[in-house]
Design a protein around this motif. Structure first.
Motif, PDB file in Angstrom:
ATOM      1  N   ARG A   7       6.446 -68.919  12.402  1.00 20.59           N
ATOM      2  CA  ARG A   7       6.164 -69.485  11.068  1.00 20.59           C
ATOM      3  C   ARG A   7       6.856 -68.697   9.967  1.00 20.59           C
ATOM      4  O   ARG A   7       6.692 -67.472   9.881  1.00 20.59           O
ATOM      5  CB  ARG A   7       4.649 -69.500  10.816  1.00 20.59           C
ATOM      6  N   ASP A   8       7.624 -69.408   9.159  1.00 21.41           N
ATOM      7  CA  ASP A   8       8.249 -68.822   7.952  1.00 21.41           C
ATOM      8  C   ASP A   8       8.943 -67.500   8.215  1.00 21.41           C
ATOM      9  O   ASP A   8       8.791 -66.545   7.441  1.00 21.41           O
ATOM     10  CB  ASP A   8       7.192 -68.621   6.848  1.00 21.41           C
ATOM     11  N   LEU A   9       9.683 -67.437   9.293  1.00 21.06           N
ATOM     12  CA  LEU A   9      10.313 -66.172   9.649  1.00 21.06           C
ATOM     13  C   LEU A   9      11.508 -65.883   8.743  1.00 21.06           C
ATOM     14  O   LEU A   9      12.386 -66.719   8.555  1.00 21.06           O
ATOM     15  CB  LEU A   9      10.772 -66.214  11.112  1.00 21.06           C
ATOM     16  N   ARG A  10      11.503 -64.671   8.222  1.00 18.78           N
ATOM     17  CA  ARG A  10      12.595 -64.249   7.345  1.00 18.78           C
ATOM     18  C   ARG A  10      13.095 -62.906   7.844  1.00 18.78           C
ATOM     19  O   ARG A  10      12.294 -62.038   8.216  1.00 18.78           O
ATOM     20  CB  ARG A  10      12.060 -64.144   5.913  1.00 18.78           C
ATOM     21  N   MET A  11      14.399 -62.773   7.894  1.00 22.05           N
ATOM     22  CA  MET A  11      14.964 -61.500   8.341  1.00 22.05           C
ATOM     23  C   MET A  11      16.090 -61.092   7.403  1.00 22.05           C
ATOM     24  O   MET A  11      17.108 -61.781   7.283  1.00 22.05           O
ATOM     25  CB  MET A  11      15.500 -61.663   9.775  1.00 22.05           C
ATOM     26  N   VAL A  12      15.850 -60.002   6.720  1.00 18.29           N
ATOM     27  CA  VAL A  12      16.873 -59.463   5.818  1.00 18.29           C
ATOM     28  C   VAL A  12      17.326 -58.124   6.395  1.00 18.29           C
ATOM     29  O   VAL A  12      16.512 -57.235   6.618  1.00 18.29           O
ATOM     30  CB  VAL A  12      16.308 -59.259   4.384  1.00 18.29           C
ATOM     31  N   TYR A  13      18.622 -58.013   6.683  1.00 20.86           N
ATOM     32  CA  TYR A  13      19.135 -56.751   7.219  1.00 20.86           C
ATOM     33  C   TYR A  13      19.169 -55.690   6.120  1.00 20.86           C
ATOM     34  O   TYR A  13      19.186 -56.029   4.928  1.00 20.86           O
ATOM     35  CB  TYR A  13      20.533 -56.967   7.816  1.00 20.86           C
ATOM     36  N   LYS A  43      21.364 -67.106  15.267  1.00 24.10           N
ATOM     37  CA  LYS A  43      20.777 -67.362  16.599  1.00 24.10           C
ATOM     38  C   LYS A  43      20.345 -66.066  17.309  1.00 24.10           C
ATOM     39  O   LYS A  43      19.230 -65.972  17.811  1.00 24.10           O
ATOM     40  CB  LYS A  43      21.779 -68.129  17.490  1.00 24.10           C
ATOM     41  N   SER A  44      21.252 -65.092  17.344  1.00 23.33           N
ATOM     42  CA  SER A  44      20.909 -63.834  18.019  1.00 23.33           C
ATOM     43  C   SER A  44      19.813 -63.091  17.275  1.00 23.33           C
ATOM     44  O   SER A  44      18.909 -62.513  17.881  1.00 23.33           O
ATOM     45  CB  SER A  44      22.140 -62.924  18.136  1.00 23.33           C
ATOM     46  N   THR A  45      19.891 -63.128  15.962  1.00 26.36           N
ATOM     47  CA  THR A  45      18.853 -62.480  15.151  1.00 26.36           C
ATOM     48  C   THR A  45      17.484 -63.061  15.504  1.00 26.36           C
ATOM     49  O   THR A  45      16.507 -62.325  15.678  1.00 26.36           O
ATOM     50  CB  THR A  45      19.142 -62.691  13.646  1.00 26.36           C
ATOM     51  N   LEU A  46      17.436 -64.386  15.638  1.00 29.12           N
ATOM     52  CA  LEU A  46      16.168 -65.040  15.966  1.00 29.12           C
ATOM     53  C   LEU A  46      15.634 -64.542  17.311  1.00 29.12           C
ATOM     54  O   LEU A  46      14.468 -64.152  17.427  1.00 29.12           O
ATOM     55  CB  LEU A  46      16.366 -66.563  15.984  1.00 29.12           C
ATOM     56  N   LEU A  47      16.483 -64.525  18.341  1.00 30.21           N
ATOM     57  CA  LEU A  47      16.017 -64.071  19.665  1.00 30.21           C
ATOM     58  C   LEU A  47      15.602 -62.602  19.626  1.00 30.21           C
ATOM     59  O   LEU A  47      14.618 -62.223  20.256  1.00 30.21           O
ATOM     60  CB  LEU A  47      17.091 -64.283  20.741  1.00 30.21           C
ATOM     61  N   ARG A  48      16.366 -61.796  18.898  1.00 29.32           N
ATOM     62  CA  ARG A  48      16.011 -60.366  18.834  1.00 29.32           C
ATOM     63  C   ARG A  48      14.671 -60.167  18.135  1.00 29.32           C
ATOM     64  O   ARG A  48      13.905 -59.269  18.484  1.00 29.32           O
ATOM     65  CB  ARG A  48      17.115 -59.571  18.144  1.00 29.32           C
ATOM     66  N   CYS A  49      14.370 -61.001  17.150  1.00 32.30           N
ATOM     67  CA  CYS A  49      13.060 -60.913  16.487  1.00 32.30           C
ATOM     68  C   CYS A  49      11.949 -61.348  17.442  1.00 32.30           C
ATOM     69  O   CYS A  49      10.876 -60.741  17.489  1.00 32.30           O
ATOM     70  CB  CYS A  49      13.013 -61.785  15.233  1.00 32.30           C
ATOM     71  N   VAL A  50      12.220 -62.403  18.235  1.00 31.52           N
ATOM     72  CA  VAL A  50      11.181 -62.908  19.148  1.00 31.52           C
ATOM     73  C   VAL A  50      10.834 -61.866  20.212  1.00 31.52           C
ATOM     74  O   VAL A  50       9.686 -61.734  20.612  1.00 31.52           O
ATOM     75  CB  VAL A  50      11.610 -64.247  19.811  1.00 31.52           C
ATOM     76  N   CYS A  51      11.829 -61.095  20.649  1.00 29.07           N
ATOM     77  CA  CYS A  51      11.503 -60.111  21.695  1.00 29.07           C
ATOM     78  C   CYS A  51      11.178 -58.746  21.095  1.00 29.07           C
ATOM     79  O   CYS A  51      10.958 -57.789  21.831  1.00 29.07           O
ATOM     80  CB  CYS A  51      12.601 -60.014  22.743  1.00 29.07           C
ATOM     81  N   GLY A  52      11.127 -58.656  19.789  1.00 28.68           N
ATOM     82  CA  GLY A  52      10.684 -57.418  19.169  1.00 28.68           C
ATOM     83  C   GLY A  52      11.748 -56.327  19.128  1.00 28.68           C
ATOM     84  O   GLY A  52      11.452 -55.182  18.806  1.00 28.68           O
ATOM     85  N   LEU A  53      12.996 -56.672  19.472  1.00 30.04           N
ATOM     86  CA  LEU A  53      14.084 -55.681  19.364  1.00 30.04           C
ATOM     87  C   LEU A  53      14.370 -55.393  17.899  1.00 30.04           C
ATOM     88  O   LEU A  53      14.923 -54.363  17.549  1.00 30.04           O
ATOM     89  CB  LEU A  53      15.361 -56.229  20.010  1.00 30.04           C
ATOM     90  N   GLN A  54      14.007 -56.370  17.076  1.00 28.76           N
ATOM     91  CA  GLN A  54      14.232 -56.253  15.650  1.00 28.76           C
ATOM     92  C   GLN A  54      12.971 -56.744  14.960  1.00 28.76           C
ATOM     93  O   GLN A  54      12.429 -57.762  15.371  1.00 28.76           O
ATOM     94  CB  GLN A  54      15.356 -57.219  15.283  1.00 28.76           C
ATOM     95  N   ARG A  55      12.503 -55.987  13.985  1.00 29.68           N
ATOM     96  CA  ARG A  55      11.289 -56.452  13.319  1.00 29.68           C
ATOM     97  C   ARG A  55      11.646 -57.342  12.137  1.00 29.68           C
ATOM     98  O   ARG A  55      12.438 -56.953  11.281  1.00 29.68           O
ATOM     99  CB  ARG A  55      10.441 -55.264  12.862  1.00 29.68           C
TER     100      ARG A  55
END
Ligand SMILES: Nc1ncnc2c1ncn2[C@@H]1O[C@H](COP(=O)(O)OP(=O)(O)OP(=O)(O)O)[C@@H](O)[C@H]1O
Ligand SMILES: [Mg+2]
Length: 259
Positions: A7-13, A43-55
Motif C-alpha cells: 500500500r502506497d509504497l514510496r522509495m526515495v534513494y 521494478k528491481s527497487t520494488l522487489l528489493r523492498c518486498v524482500c527487505g533488502l531495501q527499506r
C-alpha cells in the motif's frame, strides 16, 4: 487478505531520486505476477523492498499479514527465511557443487554451527535433491556451479529458492542472460514448480511475450507508478504504450519524421 498487500509504497534513494511514487498492489496465494516496465521504471527497487533488502521510505508491505517495512531486524530475518530470491546472474557459489548451492537454501532452517562446516542432516539433503530433480538436474548434483551452463545455473538457483520452502518467490529478470529458447524453458520450469507448491511469485521481466505466456497477472510500472494491473490478455497496444511510452515516443517520433 491477500498473501502480499502493498500500500502506497514510496522509495526515495539517499540521493533524492524517487524510484517508487505510490505503488499499491496485491498478490494472492499461488498467483504468478509478471512485472513489466522500461529500464529504470522501479521494478528491481520494488522487489528489493518486498524482500527487505531495501527499506522503503513510506507505505506498507504486508506479507502473510506482517509488515516488512515496519519489521525490526530480528523480525526481518525471520520473514526473509521464507522469501526466495532469484537473480539474473544466479548468485551461486562457483566452486561449490550444485547440491551444496541448493542446500544453502536450507540455511535458515538448519543447525547453524553444523551447516557452517557443511553438515546438513538427511531431511535437508532430501529436500535439496528433490528440488534439483524437479528442475531436471539430478544428474548434475555434484558438478561445480561454475561448470554448469547458464540455463543450468538458473535452474540450480530455482532449486535453491524452492528449498527455502518459501511463501513468496521474487525473481528479478531471471532469464535476461539466456537465449530466447532457453529463456522460455527456464520460465516454464520456474512457473511449474511455483504452481506445484502454490508459491506466490513476482517476476520482473522485459519480454512481454513471456509475461503473457507464464503469468496469471501482469503489472506495468512506469516512472515508479503502476500504470497497468490486470490479466495478460488485457495487454493491448494502448496499454503497452502507456507502460513503455518513454521508450516508444522517440521511436514514434522517428517513424513520423519529427525528430
Ligand atoms: N542505489 C540507488 N541510488 C540512487 N538511485 C537509484 C539506486 N538504485 C536505483 N536507482 C534509480 O532508481 C530508478 C529505478 O531503478 P530500478 O533498478 O528499480 O529500475 P528497473 O526497473 O529495475 O530497471 P532495469 O529494467 O534496468 O533493471 C532508476 O532511475 C535508478 O537509476
Ligand atoms: Mg532491474
Amino acid at each position: 487478505m491477500a498473501l502480499l498487500e502493498i500500500r502506497d509504497l514510496r522509495m526515495v534513494y539517499p540521493n533524492g531520486h524517487e524510484a517508487l511514487r505510490s505503488v499499491s498492489m496485491q498478490a494472492e496465494r499461488g498467483e504468478i505476477v509478471a512485472i513489466i516496465g522500461r529500464s529504470g521504471a522501479g521494478k528491481s527497487t520494488l522487489l528489493r523492498c518486498v524482500c527487505g533488502l531495501q527499506r522503503a521510505t513510506s507505505g506498507a508491505i504486508h506479507l502473510g499479514g506482517e509488515d516488512i517495512v515496519a519489521a525490526d531486524r530480528h523480525k526481518l530475518r525471520t520473514m526473509r527465511r521464507r522469501i526466495g530470491f532469484i537473480w539474473q546472474e544466479y548468485n551461486l557459489v562457483d566452486r561449490l557443487p550444485a547440491i551444496t548451492n541448493v542446500l544453502t537454501g536450507r540455511l535458515g532452517y538448519a543447525n547453524a554451527a553444523a551447516s557452517l562446516i557443511g553438515i546438513f542432516d538427511r531431511t535437508h539433503r532430501e529436500i535439496a535433491v528433490r528440488n534439483l530433480d524437479r528442475v531436471g538436474l539430478y544428474e548434475k548434483a555434484n558438478q561445480r556451479a561454475d561448470r554448469l551452463s547458464g540455463g543450468e545455473k538458473q535452474r540450480v538457483s530455482i532449486a535453491r529458492a524452492m528449498s527455502q520452502e518459501p511463501t513468496i518467490l521474487l525473481a528479478d529478470e531471471p532469464v535476461a542472460s539466456l537465449d530466447p529458447e532457453l529463456a522460455e524453458q527456464v520460465m516454464a520450469d520456474l512457473s511449474r514448480v511455483a504452481r506445484e507448491d502454490g508459491v506466490t511469485t513476482l517476476i520482473n521481466i522485459h519480454q512481454v511475450e513471456l509475461a503473457r505466456a507464464f503469468a496469471d497477472r501482469v503489472i506495468g510500472i512506469a516512472q515508479g507508478e503502476v500504470v497497468y494491473d490486470g490479466p495478460p490478455i488485457g495487454l493491448s497496444e494502448a496499454v503497452l504504450d502507456r507502460v513503455y511510452r518513454f521508450d516508444r515516443m522517440p521511436r514514434l517520433a522517428v517513424e513520423v519524421g519529427i525528430s
